[in-house]
Design a protein around this motif. Structure first.
Motif, PDB file in Angstrom:
ATOM      1  N   LEU A  93      40.000 -22.541   3.015  1.00 26.21           N
ATOM      2  CA  LEU A  93      38.584 -22.889   3.098  1.00 26.21           C
ATOM      3  C   LEU A  93      38.216 -23.869   1.995  1.00 26.21           C
ATOM      4  CD1 LEU A  93      35.857 -22.336   4.501  1.00 26.21           C
ATOM      5  CD2 LEU A  93      35.498 -20.521   2.826  1.00 26.21           C
ATOM      6  N   ILE A  94      38.692 -23.621   0.794  1.00 28.98           N
ATOM      7  CA  ILE A  94      38.399 -24.511  -0.333  1.00 28.98           C
ATOM      8  C   ILE A  94      38.989 -25.899  -0.096  1.00 28.98           C
ATOM      9  CG2 ILE A  94      38.872 -24.906  -2.786  1.00 28.98           C
ATOM     10  CD1 ILE A  94      38.655 -21.827  -3.109  1.00 28.98           C
ATOM     11  N   THR A  95      40.246 -25.956   0.349  1.00 31.32           N
ATOM     12  CA  THR A  95      40.858 -27.269   0.596  1.00 31.32           C
ATOM     13  C   THR A  95      40.199 -27.972   1.782  1.00 31.32           C
ATOM     14  OG1 THR A  95      42.615 -26.283   1.922  1.00 31.32           O
ATOM     15  CG2 THR A  95      43.088 -26.684  -0.403  1.00 31.32           C
ATOM     16  N   GLY A  96      39.772 -27.206   2.784  1.00 32.24           N
ATOM     17  CA  GLY A  96      39.067 -27.809   3.917  1.00 32.24           C
ATOM     18  C   GLY A  96      37.747 -28.422   3.494  1.00 32.24           C
ATOM     19  N   ILE A  97      36.999 -27.724   2.654  1.00 28.17           N
ATOM     20  CA  ILE A  97      35.736 -28.265   2.141  1.00 28.17           C
ATOM     21  C   ILE A  97      36.006 -29.519   1.312  1.00 28.17           C
ATOM     22  CG2 ILE A  97      33.826 -27.806   0.552  1.00 28.17           C
ATOM     23  CD1 ILE A  97      33.894 -24.900   1.587  1.00 28.17           C
ATOM     24  N   GLY A 151      40.122 -22.714  10.968  1.00 29.39           N
ATOM     25  CA  GLY A 151      41.271 -21.810  10.897  1.00 29.39           C
ATOM     26  C   GLY A 151      41.118 -20.756   9.822  1.00 29.39           C
ATOM     27  N   SER A 152      40.554 -21.141   8.682  1.00 33.11           N
ATOM     28  CA  SER A 152      40.394 -20.163   7.605  1.00 33.11           C
ATOM     29  C   SER A 152      39.334 -19.122   7.938  1.00 33.11           C
ATOM     30  CB  SER A 152      40.045 -20.870   6.296  1.00 33.11           C
ATOM     31  OG  SER A 152      38.765 -21.460   6.367  1.00 33.11           O
ATOM     32  N   VAL A 153      38.286 -19.531   8.619  1.00 33.92           N
ATOM     33  CA  VAL A 153      37.255 -18.564   9.011  1.00 33.92           C
ATOM     34  C   VAL A 153      37.823 -17.572  10.033  1.00 33.92           C
ATOM     35  CG1 VAL A 153      35.058 -18.326  10.235  1.00 33.92           C
ATOM     36  CG2 VAL A 153      35.298 -20.047   8.459  1.00 33.92           C
ATOM     37  N   LEU A 154      38.551 -18.087  11.026  1.00 32.66           N
ATOM     38  CA  LEU A 154      39.131 -17.196  12.030  1.00 32.66           C
ATOM     39  C   LEU A 154      40.156 -16.241  11.414  1.00 32.66           C
ATOM     40  CD1 LEU A 154      39.632 -19.622  15.033  1.00 32.66           C
ATOM     41  CD2 LEU A 154      37.896 -17.836  14.764  1.00 32.66           C
ATOM     42  N   SER A 155      41.028 -16.760  10.573  1.00 28.16           N
ATOM     43  CA  SER A 155      42.030 -15.880   9.958  1.00 28.16           C
ATOM     44  C   SER A 155      41.384 -14.937   8.941  1.00 28.16           C
ATOM     45  CB  SER A 155      43.140 -16.698   9.299  1.00 28.16           C
ATOM     46  OG  SER A 155      42.618 -17.474   8.244  1.00 28.16           O
ATOM     47  N   GLY A 156      40.317 -15.370   8.290  1.00 28.07           N
ATOM     48  CA  GLY A 156      39.605 -14.491   7.366  1.00 28.07           C
ATOM     49  C   GLY A 156      38.956 -13.323   8.076  1.00 28.07           C
ATOM     50  N   ILE A 157      38.392 -13.577   9.251  1.00 23.92           N
ATOM     51  CA  ILE A 157      37.787 -12.498  10.035  1.00 23.92           C
ATOM     52  C   ILE A 157      38.852 -11.492  10.462  1.00 23.92           C
ATOM     53  CG2 ILE A 157      36.674 -11.983  12.243  1.00 23.92           C
ATOM     54  CD1 ILE A 157      35.115 -14.621  11.878  1.00 23.92           C
ATOM     55  N   LEU A 158      39.983 -11.996  10.940  1.00 21.31           N
ATOM     56  CA  LEU A 158      41.061 -11.099  11.362  1.00 21.31           C
ATOM     57  C   LEU A 158      41.631 -10.319  10.174  1.00 21.31           C
ATOM     58  CD1 LEU A 158      42.954 -13.388  13.877  1.00 21.31           C
ATOM     59  CD2 LEU A 158      41.476 -11.443  14.391  1.00 21.31           C
TER      60      LEU A 158
END
Length: 52
Positions: free
Chosen positions: A39-43, A15-22
């Motif tokens: 992204l940090i919390t996901g990692i 989700g963070s990668v997709l929203s970061g791209i947008l």
């Protein structure tokens, strides 16, 4: 619905990668900052060791 830590982490990373791209395409700095935090919390969740 309850997810384990690794599944939750992968959901947050994707989700963070997709929203970061947008956000990068639309110059939405607020959304980009939130995407980095997710992204940090996901990692963190993916790297978390299972407690027994």
């Amino acid at each position: 619905m309850c997810f384990d830590a690794k599944t939750l982490g992968w959901i947050q990373i994707v989700g963070s990668v997709l929203s970061g791209i947008l956000a990068y395409q639309n110059e939405g700095w607020e959304v980009l900052i939130l995407a980095v935090l997710f992204l940090i919390t996901g990692i963190h969740h993916v790297m978390e060791k299972k407690k027994r």
